[in-house]
Design a protein around this motif. Sequence first.
Motif, short mmCIF file in Angstrom:
data_model
loop_
_atom_site.label_atom_id
_atom_site.label_comp_id
_atom_site.label_asym_id
_atom_site.label_seq_id
_atom_site.Cartn_x
_atom_site.Cartn_y
_atom_site.Cartn_z
N ASN A 42 -34.92 2.78 7.98
CA ASN A 42 -35.46 2.99 9.32
C ASN A 42 -35.34 1.73 10.17
O ASN A 42 -34.95 1.79 11.33
N LYS A 43 -35.69 0.60 9.59
CA LYS A 43 -35.65 -0.67 10.34
C LYS A 43 -34.22 -0.97 10.78
O LYS A 43 -33.98 -1.36 11.93
N GLU A 44 -33.26 -0.79 9.88
CA GLU A 44 -31.86 -1.04 10.24
C GLU A 44 -31.40 -0.09 11.34
O GLU A 44 -30.70 -0.49 12.27
N TRP A 45 -31.79 1.18 11.21
CA TRP A 45 -31.40 2.17 12.22
C TRP A 45 -31.93 1.77 13.59
O TRP A 45 -31.21 1.83 14.59
N GLU A 46 -33.18 1.37 13.64
CA GLU A 46 -33.82 1.04 14.92
C GLU A 46 -33.24 -0.22 15.56
O GLU A 46 -33.40 -0.42 16.76
N THR A 47 -32.58 -1.05 14.79
CA THR A 47 -32.04 -2.30 15.34
C THR A 47 -30.53 -2.25 15.54
O THR A 47 -29.91 -3.29 15.80
N THR A 48 -29.93 -1.07 15.43
CA THR A 48 -28.50 -0.94 15.68
C THR A 48 -28.25 -0.12 16.93
O THR A 48 -29.06 0.71 17.30
N ASP A 49 -27.11 -0.38 17.54
CA ASP A 49 -26.71 0.42 18.69
C ASP A 49 -25.45 1.21 18.32
O ASP A 49 -24.94 1.11 17.21
N LEU A 50 -24.96 2.00 19.26
CA LEU A 50 -23.82 2.87 19.01
C LEU A 50 -22.58 2.07 18.57
O LEU A 50 -21.90 2.48 17.62
N ASP A 51 -22.32 0.95 19.20
CA ASP A 51 -21.15 0.16 18.82
C ASP A 51 -21.25 -0.35 17.38
O ASP A 51 -20.28 -0.33 16.63
N GLN A 52 -22.44 -0.79 16.98
CA GLN A 52 -22.64 -1.28 15.61
C GLN A 52 -22.52 -0.14 14.60
O GLN A 52 -21.90 -0.30 13.55
N ARG A 53 -23.08 1.01 14.94
CA ARG A 53 -22.99 2.17 14.04
C ARG A 53 -21.55 2.63 13.89
O ARG A 53 -21.10 2.97 12.79
N THR A 54 -20.83 2.63 14.99
CA THR A 54 -19.42 3.03 14.95
C THR A 54 -18.63 2.08 14.07
O THR A 54 -17.81 2.51 13.25
N ALA A 55 -18.87 0.78 14.20
CA ALA A 55 -18.16 -0.21 13.38
C ALA A 55 -18.50 -0.03 11.90
O ALA A 55 -17.61 -0.11 11.04
N MET A 56 -19.76 0.23 11.58
CA MET A 56 -20.17 0.46 10.19
C MET A 56 -19.46 1.68 9.61
O MET A 56 -18.96 1.66 8.49
N PHE A 57 -19.45 2.74 10.40
CA PHE A 57 -18.84 3.98 9.95
C PHE A 57 -17.33 3.80 9.77
O PHE A 57 -16.75 4.25 8.78
N GLN A 58 -16.72 3.09 10.68
CA GLN A 58 -15.28 2.86 10.59
C GLN A 58 -14.94 2.05 9.33
O GLN A 58 -13.94 2.33 8.65
N GLN A 59 -15.80 1.10 8.97
CA GLN A 59 -15.60 0.33 7.72
C GLN A 59 -15.70 1.25 6.51
O GLN A 59 -14.93 1.12 5.56
N GLU A 60 -16.67 2.16 6.54
CA GLU A 60 -16.80 3.11 5.43
C GLU A 60 -15.55 3.98 5.28
O GLU A 60 -15.06 4.20 4.19
N VAL A 61 -15.07 4.48 6.41
CA VAL A 61 -13.89 5.34 6.39
C VAL A 61 -12.68 4.58 5.85
O VAL A 61 -11.84 5.15 5.16
N ALA A 62 -12.61 3.28 6.12
CA ALA A 62 -11.49 2.47 5.66
C ALA A 62 -11.66 1.98 4.22
O ALA A 62 -10.74 1.39 3.66
N SER A 63 -12.81 2.23 3.62
CA SER A 63 -13.07 1.75 2.26
C SER A 63 -12.31 2.58 1.23
O SER A 63 -11.70 3.59 1.54
N SER A 64 -12.41 2.14 -0.02
CA SER A 64 -11.71 2.84 -1.10
C SER A 64 -12.34 4.19 -1.44
O SER A 64 -11.74 4.99 -2.13
N ARG A 65 -13.57 4.43 -0.96
CA ARG A 65 -14.24 5.71 -1.24
C ARG A 65 -14.61 6.37 0.09
O ARG A 65 -15.60 6.00 0.71
N PRO A 66 -13.84 7.34 0.52
CA PRO A 66 -14.14 8.02 1.79
C PRO A 66 -15.55 8.60 1.76
O PRO A 66 -15.98 9.17 0.76
N PRO A 67 -16.30 8.46 2.88
CA PRO A 67 -17.68 8.94 2.92
C PRO A 67 -17.84 10.42 3.26
O PRO A 67 -18.96 10.89 3.42
N GLY A 68 -16.73 11.15 3.36
CA GLY A 68 -16.85 12.56 3.68
C GLY A 68 -15.52 13.21 3.94
O GLY A 68 -14.46 12.64 3.63
#
Length: 193
Positions: free
Chosen positions: A39-65
């Motif tokens: 919750n704390k991390e969610w509340e302190t992130t904005d759309l650009d940060q969330r997008t960057a996090m998600f893009q890193q996940e998608v580029a990782s060796s284990r696709p998140p979905g």
Amino acid sequence: MPKITTALARPEIWEDIQHTLSGGGDGRSCQCVWPVLTNKEWETTDLDQRTAMFQQEVASSRPPGLVAYVDGDAAGWIRVGPRTLQRRLGRTRNIVATTREPLDDDDVWAVSCFVVRREYRGLGLNAKLLDAAVTYARESGARAIEGYPIDTARANVRVNDLFHGALSTFLSAGFEKIDGPKPERPLVSLTIA
């Protein structure tokens, strides 16, 4: 009858993933990182940060979905992966109280989010996505997979709140319902290995 296919999330389909998240609901603002943040991390992130996090996940060796396509058009999304990597889940009281699986077991995977663009709702995309997610989990060595759906027979919910999925979708896929403290929010589990 439309042709429905699925594909693992990869950098080369990033624009398709974004398209699925922008077709209704909170997908675009969430960027499907809500399950991985506290919750704390969610509340302190904005759309650009969330997008960057998600893009890193998608580029990782284990696709998140996975992405669902209807006649070649990106239409839906499902998040699936090790439950331990979706940190919010291990901090959710209903899940902690209901799961039969050790919270630190990397072989237990979780389905935590569905998104279907408005124009493709009613075609059974969640069922197709769930089937593909179970296959992906099995092929990746998961022992079990959990979900945290809404029992629409017990709760009147807005479509936007069905990102967890409907209980009926999981039961049709062979998941076992496990009742917990919230009758409208059961846990479902499927042993796959």
